[in-house]
Design a protein around this motif. Structure first.
Motif, mmCIF file in Angstrom:
data_model
loop_
_atom_site.group_PDB
_atom_site.id
_atom_site.type_symbol
_atom_site.label_atom_id
_atom_site.label_comp_id
_atom_site.label_asym_id
_atom_site.label_seq_id
_atom_site.Cartn_x
_atom_site.Cartn_y
_atom_site.Cartn_z
ATOM 1 N N VAL A 9 0.801 -1.218 0.000
ATOM 2 C CA VAL A 9 0.000 0.000 0.000
ATOM 3 C C VAL A 9 0.839 1.276 0.000
ATOM 4 N N ARG A 10 2.144 1.165 0.269
ATOM 5 C CA ARG A 10 3.021 2.334 0.234
ATOM 6 C C ARG A 10 4.248 2.034 -0.604
ATOM 7 N N SER A 11 4.849 3.077 -1.144
ATOM 8 C CA SER A 11 6.011 2.930 -2.004
ATOM 9 C C SER A 11 7.237 2.509 -1.211
ATOM 10 N N GLN A 12 8.129 1.807 -1.884
ATOM 11 C CA GLN A 12 9.365 1.358 -1.249
ATOM 12 C C GLN A 12 10.550 2.266 -1.565
ATOM 13 N N ILE A 13 10.307 3.406 -2.188
ATOM 14 C CA ILE A 13 11.383 4.257 -2.691
ATOM 15 C C ILE A 13 12.347 4.710 -1.588
ATOM 16 N N LYS A 14 11.857 5.245 -0.506
ATOM 17 C CA LYS A 14 12.735 5.762 0.545
ATOM 18 C C LYS A 14 12.994 4.751 1.659
ATOM 19 N N SER A 15 12.704 3.504 1.431
ATOM 20 C CA SER A 15 12.904 2.460 2.438
ATOM 21 C C SER A 15 14.351 1.965 2.413
ATOM 22 N N PRO A 16 14.828 1.449 3.548
ATOM 23 C CA PRO A 16 16.166 0.844 3.570
ATOM 24 C C PRO A 16 16.234 -0.377 2.653
ATOM 25 N N LYS A 17 17.440 -0.733 2.277
ATOM 26 C CA LYS A 17 17.641 -1.826 1.328
ATOM 27 C C LYS A 17 17.078 -3.150 1.850
ATOM 28 N N THR A 18 17.200 -3.390 3.148
ATOM 29 C CA THR A 18 16.700 -4.655 3.695
ATOM 30 C C THR A 18 15.190 -4.774 3.541
ATOM 31 N N GLN A 19 14.482 -3.658 3.674
ATOM 32 C CA GLN A 19 13.030 -3.681 3.502
ATOM 33 C C GLN A 19 12.663 -3.866 2.037
ATOM 34 N N LYS A 20 13.430 -3.288 1.134
ATOM 35 C CA LYS A 20 13.194 -3.490 -0.297
ATOM 36 C C LYS A 20 13.386 -4.954 -0.659
ATOM 37 N N LEU A 21 14.409 -5.571 -0.092
ATOM 38 C CA LEU A 21 14.666 -6.980 -0.362
ATOM 39 C C LEU A 21 13.576 -7.867 0.231
ATOM 40 N N LYS A 49 8.175 -7.052 9.442
ATOM 41 C CA LYS A 49 9.320 -6.192 9.136
ATOM 42 C C LYS A 49 8.935 -5.017 8.251
ATOM 43 N N VAL A 50 7.945 -5.209 7.378
ATOM 44 C CA VAL A 50 7.526 -4.138 6.461
ATOM 45 C C VAL A 50 6.053 -3.786 6.670
ATOM 46 N N LYS A 51 5.596 -3.852 7.911
ATOM 47 C CA LYS A 51 4.174 -3.639 8.198
ATOM 48 C C LYS A 51 3.684 -2.240 7.847
ATOM 49 N N HIS A 52 4.587 -1.265 7.754
ATOM 50 C CA HIS A 52 4.188 0.089 7.385
ATOM 51 C C HIS A 52 4.035 0.252 5.870
ATOM 52 N N LEU A 53 4.459 -0.738 5.100
ATOM 53 C CA LEU A 53 4.356 -0.680 3.639
ATOM 54 C C LEU A 53 3.284 -1.602 3.080
ATOM 55 N N VAL A 54 2.832 -2.556 3.872
ATOM 56 C CA VAL A 54 1.867 -3.552 3.375
ATOM 57 C C VAL A 54 0.677 -3.642 4.316
ATOM 58 N N ARG A 55 -0.344 -4.352 3.844
ATOM 59 C CA ARG A 55 -1.472 -4.681 4.709
ATOM 60 C C ARG A 55 -1.947 -6.084 4.357
ATOM 61 N N ILE A 56 -2.579 -6.709 5.314
ATOM 62 C CA ILE A 56 -3.110 -8.054 5.118
ATOM 63 C C ILE A 56 -4.563 -7.906 4.687
ATOM 64 N N VAL A 57 -4.876 -8.481 3.527
ATOM 65 C CA VAL A 57 -6.233 -8.410 2.978
ATOM 66 C C VAL A 57 -7.024 -9.595 3.515
ATOM 67 N N GLU A 58 -8.161 -9.317 4.084
ATOM 68 C CA GLU A 58 -9.008 -10.391 4.638
ATOM 69 C C GLU A 58 -9.849 -11.034 3.566
#
Length: 58
Positions: A9-21, A49-58
């Motif tokens: 749900v959010r872009s990975q552009i400004k995320s650290p490399k480990t979160q992108k991986l 680890k990337v809960k601020h970038l994703v969400r779980i769809v029910e």
């Protein structure tokens, strides 16, 4: 075994490399893309680890 749907749900552009991986390992490449995985502790840890970038769809 149950499955879990994960949506980016959010872009990975400004995320650290480990979160992108981590997003790459989950199979997420674009915004609003949804992937389905087996619900196990390894996948839950990756989502945590990337809960601020994703969400779980029910």
């Amino acid at each position: 075994m149950s499955t879990i749907k994960i949506q980016q749900v959010r872009s990975q552009i400004k995320s650290p490399k480990t979160q992108k991986l981590t997003l790459q390992a989950l199979g997420l490449k674009k915004l609003n893309q949804t992937v389905e995985h087996k619900d196990n502790p390894q996948i839950r840890g990756m989502v945590e680890k990337v809960k601020h970038l994703v969400r779980i769809v029910e």
